[in-house]
Design an enzyme around this catalytic site. Structure first.
Site, PDB file in Angstrom:
ATOM      1  N   ARG A 183       1.640   0.734 -11.216  1.00 23.34           N
ATOM      2  CA  ARG A 183       2.272   1.584 -10.208  1.00 23.34           C
ATOM      3  C   ARG A 183       3.212   2.609 -10.840  1.00 23.34           C
ATOM      4  O   ARG A 183       3.262   3.759 -10.400  1.00 23.34           O
ATOM      5  CB  ARG A 183       3.025   0.723  -9.189  1.00 23.34           C
ATOM      6  CG  ARG A 183       3.669   1.539  -8.083  1.00 23.34           C
ATOM      7  CD  ARG A 183       4.066   0.711  -6.891  1.00 23.34           C
ATOM      8  NE  ARG A 183       2.911   0.205  -6.175  1.00 23.34           N
ATOM      9  CZ  ARG A 183       2.918  -0.079  -4.867  1.00 23.34           C
ATOM     10  NH1 ARG A 183       3.998   0.117  -4.137  1.00 23.34           N
ATOM     11  NH2 ARG A 183       1.833  -0.546  -4.281  1.00 23.34           N
ATOM     12  N   HIS A 261       4.635  -8.628   2.692  1.00 25.45           N
ATOM     13  CA  HIS A 261       3.868  -7.488   3.207  1.00 25.45           C
ATOM     14  C   HIS A 261       2.473  -7.371   2.603  1.00 25.45           C
ATOM     15  O   HIS A 261       1.715  -6.497   2.984  1.00 25.45           O
ATOM     16  CB  HIS A 261       4.670  -6.211   2.934  1.00 25.45           C
ATOM     17  CG  HIS A 261       4.232  -5.023   3.732  1.00 25.45           C
ATOM     18  ND1 HIS A 261       4.292  -4.984   5.109  1.00 25.45           N
ATOM     19  CD2 HIS A 261       3.725  -3.824   3.352  1.00 25.45           C
ATOM     20  CE1 HIS A 261       3.848  -3.808   5.545  1.00 25.45           C
ATOM     21  NE2 HIS A 261       3.494  -3.090   4.502  1.00 25.45           N
ATOM     22  N   TRP A 262       2.133  -8.270   1.666  1.00 27.95           N
ATOM     23  CA  TRP A 262       0.805  -8.248   1.032  1.00 27.95           C
ATOM     24  C   TRP A 262       0.127  -9.599   1.239  1.00 27.95           C
ATOM     25  O   TRP A 262      -0.101 -10.338   0.274  1.00 27.95           O
ATOM     26  CB  TRP A 262       0.929  -7.965  -0.467  1.00 27.95           C
ATOM     27  CG  TRP A 262       0.947  -6.526  -0.878  1.00 27.95           C
ATOM     28  CD1 TRP A 262       1.332  -5.457  -0.147  1.00 27.95           C
ATOM     29  CD2 TRP A 262       0.569  -6.009  -2.177  1.00 27.95           C
ATOM     30  NE1 TRP A 262       1.235  -4.304  -0.882  1.00 27.95           N
ATOM     31  CE2 TRP A 262       0.770  -4.616  -2.135  1.00 27.95           C
ATOM     32  CE3 TRP A 262       0.104  -6.605  -3.343  1.00 27.95           C
ATOM     33  CZ2 TRP A 262       0.505  -3.799  -3.228  1.00 27.95           C
ATOM     34  CZ3 TRP A 262      -0.154  -5.783  -4.435  1.00 27.95           C
ATOM     35  CH2 TRP A 262       0.038  -4.399  -4.372  1.00 27.95           C
TER      36      TRP A 262
END
Length: 290
Positions: A183, A261-262
């Site tokens: 990322r 959130h994943w």
């Protein structure tokens, strides 16, 4: 566990597809009569599904893509609103010859997938909404997303990228160092830096309001739908998930404890068989109604 280990033993291709003029990075694997397309979240990239591809590839054609303006996909200079994302997705499907697909969308990816399912039901075999965004406009959360992402992109300090990724996870260990490095490199591409305002346009209240998935739009979804949510999702509480599932006819809801959130990544061991069971039933339903 590295991304390479997650994909070990799997034949896959990492390629760039011309989606109506937008160079689109795609990881393609598997075979079968039906395709599953995986769509990541805001400022994300296809590696979000590294723990899911190998489980699905023996049964389906798998496509994990970097969405418009994200990852190593093209970054045209205009605000990335939902209709733009949808058009890019349709252009990708057309480019690779997919008439109908099972869509698996996490966060922003779920927002895009649900929008397509509501407008072009003939393109969607089934829908999985993983911590999907787009049904609310919470200014505190929007500012958190905008600030944490912008800070990580504008600074070379990898700690800011690490913090942005860990924000998604209940267990910080799920934000592996490999994911952080992937990322960080994406965030610091010159065209990514130059277009960060376009990528974050949905965090502006006026723009977000005109793109929201309102109940009347969700009610139009005909595809079998699975909503998956974590109890520790930092970007939306469980009532948001329950309302989403209630607004989509016949939708199934799966909640995970100790999950942020994943869910497809954090709870992969449980999520993968859940997804495969859901996909098999959706496939059978589609064949029965053909």
């Amino acid at each position: 566990m590295t991304i390479w280990n997650e994909l070990a033993g799997l034949d896959f291709t990492l390629r760039t597809v011309d989606a109506n003029g937008i160079p689109t990075r795609a990881l393609q694997a598997g075979s079968g009569d039906e395709a599953v397309v995986f769509l990541h979240g805001t400022s994300g990239h296809l590696e979000a599904f590294a723990r899911n591809i190998a489980a699905h590839a023996p049964h389906y054609q798998c496509h994990a893509i970097d969405m418009l303006g994200h990852g190593y996909t093209g970054k045209p200079d205009y605000p990335y609103e939902i209709p733009r994302y949808v058009q890019h997705l349709v252009d990708y499907l057309d480019a690779v010859g997919i008439e109908r697909a099972h869509l698996v969308g996490e966060s922003l990816g779920g927002w895009v997938a649900a929008h397509l399912a509501s407008e072009q039901p003939d393109r969607v075999l089934s829908l999985q909404l993983l911590a999907a965004g787009g049904t609310v406009a919470n200014p505190t959360i929007m500012e958190r997303i905008k600030t944490s992402t912008t800070n990580a992109v504008r600074s070379d300090d990898i700690e800011l990228t690490r913090a942005r990724l860990r924000l998604l996870m209940h267990d910080p260990a799920d934000a592996t160092e490999e994911l952080v490095e992937v990322r960080h490199r994406i965030y610091h591409q010159p065209d990514f830096v130059a277009n960060i305002h376009n990528l974050l346009s949905l965090q502006e209240m006026e723009i977000r309001q005109r793109n929201l998935l309102r109940p009347e739009r969700l009610a139009k979804i005909q595809a079998p739908t699975l909503v998956v949510w974590g109890h520790e999702n930092p970007f939306g509480d469980v009532p948001e998930a329950k309302k989403m599932a209630e607004d989509i006819p016949g939708a199934q809801l799966q909640l995970y404890a100790e999950c942020g959130h994943w869910p497809q990544h954090e709870q992969a061991a449980s999520y993968n068989p859940l997804s495969l069971d859901f996909l098999a039933k959706a496939s059978a339903q589609a064949k029965a109604s053909a």
